[in-house]
Design an enzyme around this catalytic site. Structure first.
Site, PDB file in Angstrom:
ATOM      1  N   ASP A  15     -14.918  19.838   4.936  1.00  0.00           N
ATOM      2  CA  ASP A  15     -14.551  18.416   4.571  1.00  0.00           C
ATOM      3  C   ASP A  15     -14.866  17.566   5.789  1.00  0.00           C
ATOM      4  O   ASP A  15     -14.164  16.498   6.216  1.00  0.00           O
ATOM      5  CB  ASP A  15     -13.405  17.949   4.128  1.00  0.00           C
ATOM      6  CG  ASP A  15     -12.633  18.882   3.094  1.00  0.00           C
ATOM      7  OD1 ASP A  15     -13.451  19.517   2.248  1.00  0.00           O
ATOM      8  OD2 ASP A  15     -11.490  19.319   3.192  1.00  0.00           O
ATOM      9  N   GLU A 180     -14.630  13.799  -6.104  1.00  0.00           N
ATOM     10  CA  GLU A 180     -13.892  13.713  -5.049  1.00  0.00           C
ATOM     11  C   GLU A 180     -14.562  13.501  -4.125  1.00  0.00           C
ATOM     12  O   GLU A 180     -15.900  13.068  -4.027  1.00  0.00           O
ATOM     13  CB  GLU A 180     -13.085  14.947  -4.896  1.00  0.00           C
ATOM     14  CG  GLU A 180     -13.861  16.048  -4.753  1.00  0.00           C
ATOM     15  CD  GLU A 180     -13.328  17.439  -4.785  1.00  0.00           C
ATOM     16  OE1 GLU A 180     -11.810  17.462  -5.211  1.00  0.00           O
ATOM     17  OE2 GLU A 180     -13.565  18.664  -4.396  1.00  0.00           O
TER      18      GLU A 180
HETATM   19  C1  6LW Z   1     -10.520  18.638  -0.214  1.00  0.00           C
HETATM   20  C2  6LW Z   1     -11.541  18.214  -1.596  1.00  0.00           C
HETATM   21  C3  6LW Z   1     -12.278  19.624  -1.588  1.00  0.00           C
HETATM   22  O1  6LW Z   1      -9.634  17.571  -0.303  1.00  0.00           O
HETATM   23  O2  6LW Z   1     -11.320  20.463  -1.174  1.00  0.00           O
HETATM   24  O3  6LW Z   1     -14.179  20.444  -1.065  1.00  0.00           O
HETATM   25  C4  6LW Z   1     -10.252  19.692  -0.651  1.00  0.00           C
HETATM   26  N1  6LW Z   1     -13.506  19.828  -1.772  1.00  0.00           N
HETATM   27  O4  6LW Z   1     -12.620  17.354  -1.467  1.00  0.00           O
HETATM   28  C5  6LW Z   1      -9.604  20.626   0.332  1.00  0.00           C
HETATM   29  O5  6LW Z   1     -10.484  20.758   1.180  1.00  0.00           O
END
Ligand code: 6LW
Length: 511
Positions: A15, A180
């Protein structure tokens, strides 16, 4: 030629978020149940990075002392404005919720953080419009069981710690799962909304939209997702969760997470999610990322600690749900860990460790175990770990290799002469071809040496300690631990390197 090196920041560094401030780059990553939380890496050329500190160096900044494994610190965003650095992050299952930390020096100290009430979700982004109004854009989640709400946004008062409106829904991608990791940027006449979708596994992707205002409306790029390694034999998989930055040569680049799977068919990633970089071209005012290329640094990387006073102050040491200095002290050039009966299977092990950053690696510790029992472990979490545990009694040292995978346990024992014992964890690439060994992950040797004897206590198939099997957001963290009594560590040495051969999972060789 594609930008590198790749991995850019190797080992457990998912991230990534990046900011350019006063001719230097600062990059932060997620740390989940580990402390200190949120490493801050610095670079002046976008290529070579040094960890200069951590955002959360005091437990009260995060309140993750009892957080479930895999929760804790998720997906920070780092930004810079008018002399102040900001890190915004969600800490699911901690009273901190969505929190903003500030610092004038990114090496720290950072403040205790201000919780922003009214943001229910993960992966918060922070930006300001031309009038200085702050926007928090995030991936909305109804934590009471209502599921995913897509990308949402609020204007926020960062000082008062509250959203100034009910969350509004924004463009949320092409319909792949888990929209996300939103980041918003103002460039020229456009506001760009970069997101991840498809989930953090093999389907992970980067999609982009643009609009005339930070609130939208946004139109998606006609060819979204603009970046994904899904269904390809590329050596770097799971690419997504990207952040955009200007490069030193006047271009643009993305930093993003990815994984490096090993194994002949179904592939396993020992190091979890790492940070990578790739160049971005601008075509008709749209960002067009290059595919992410493997380009590891050449040579061998070495880290050595002899525990003269202050050595635990290196910002790369980690402990589980507590600070390394709460678990270990330095005394007379040795690192001393005191056990209390808890093992690596406990949620609060007496363990300090560092990220494994290379596929080919050796971690060696020299231990005095005459006054206690302890060893060297590689941890994914309390269910998934392996290592060597030793105790000297009378004229001999008993060394037990332990392997644990979600309730499955196996031990192997060796007896060595008494005296200082060196414990080593060595990892190597799997064999090529289609041998049984090639079907697994990396190969792990657990070795003990004392009194001139060098014994391989066991060899393990590393697939069981990979992100895919551990179903974990983290990676391998390797270091000494104590179970009972006191264990004195005289030295810690890490060496790591990468093969120049590219491993391409599932690639078909033409013949
Ligand atoms: C993060 C989300 C994800 O918040 O995994 O890669 C979660 N995607 O964006 C935790 O790393």
């Amino acid at each position: 030629m594609s930008r590198g090196p790749n991995p850019l920041v190797p080992g457990f560094n998912p991230d990534p978020s990046i900011v350019l401030a006063d001719d230097a780059y600062y990059l932060v990553t997620s740390t989940f149940e580990y402390l200190p939380g949120i490493p801050v890496y610095r670079s002046t050329d976008l290529a070579e990075w040094t960890q200069i500190g951590n955002v959360a160096t005091r437990p009260e900044q995060l309140l993750i002392g009892d957080v479930p494994t895999g929760l804790g610190v998720w997906a920070p965003t780092i930004r810079y404005r008018e002399g102040t650095f900001y890190v915004i992050v969600t800490v699911p299952m901690s009273p901190k919720g969505c929190v903003v930390y500030t610092a004038t020096d990114p090496a720290g100290p950072w403040d205790d953080g201000t919780t922003i009430e009214g943001v229910s979700g993960i992966d918060p982004d922070l930006t300001w419009d031309d009038e200085g109004a702050a926007y928090v854009t995030f991936s909305g989640i109804n934590f009471d069981g209502g599921g995913h709400l897509g990308v949402q946004q609020v204007r926020a008062d960062l000082t008062a710690g509250k959203a100034l409106e009910e969350p509004r829904s924004l463009w949320s991608g092409t319909g792949l799962k888990f929209p996300e990791a939103p980041h918003l940027y103002h460039r020229g006449d456009w506001w760009y909304l970069l997101i991840a979708e498809g989930g953090t596994e093999r389907g992970h992707s980067v999609s982009v939209a643009r609009g005339r205002s930070p609130e939208g409306p946004f139109e998606g790029h006609p060819a979204n997702p603009v970046l994904s390694a899904r269904s390809t034999p590329r050596p770097i998989q799971n690419t997504g969760h990207a952040d955009l930055v200007d490069t030193p040569d006047g271009g643009s680049a993305l930093v993003l997470l990815g994984m490096r799977p090993l194994g002949a068919t179904v592939a396993f990633s020992p190091l979890g999610r790492e940070t990578f970089v790739t160049d971005v071209a601008w075509v008709d005012d749209w960002p067009q990322p290059e595919p992410v290329e493997l380009a590891p640094r050449a040579g061998t990387s070495t880290e050595e600690f002899d525990f003269a006073a202050g050595d635990l102050s290196d910002p790369g040491w980690l402990a589980v749900r507590t600070l390394p200095t709460e678990v270990a002290t330095t005394d007379g050039g040795r690192l001393v860990l005191t056990g209390d009966g808890r093992t690596m299977a406990d949620r609060h092990p007496r363990f300090v460790g560092r990220r494994q950053r290379h596929h080919i690696s050796t971690v060696a510790v020299r231990l005095d175990v005459t006054a206690g029992t302890g060893g060297l472990a590689s941890r994914y979490d309390e269910h998934s770990w392996y290592g060597l545990e030793a105790h000297t009694d009378g004229g001999s040292t008993t060394v037990t290799a332990r392997a644990r995978v979600s309730g499955l346990a196996q031990d192997w024992t060796a007896t060595l002469p008494a005296g200082e014992v060196e414990l080593r964890i060595e990892t190597r690439l799997p064999a090529g071809g289609f041998s049984p060994e090639a079907m697994g992950g990396d190969r792990i040797r657990l070795v003990a040496a004392a009194g001139g004897e060098d014994v391989e206590v066991t060899e393990l198939d590393g697939r069981f300690w990979s992100a895919e099997v551990c179903a974990s957001f983290t990676g391998r963290v390797v270091g000494p631990y104590a179970v009972d009594g006191t264990v004195a560590v005289a030295g810690y040495r890490y060496t790591g390197s990468e093969s120049s051969e590219q491993h391409r999972p599932g690639e078909v060789t033409p013949h």
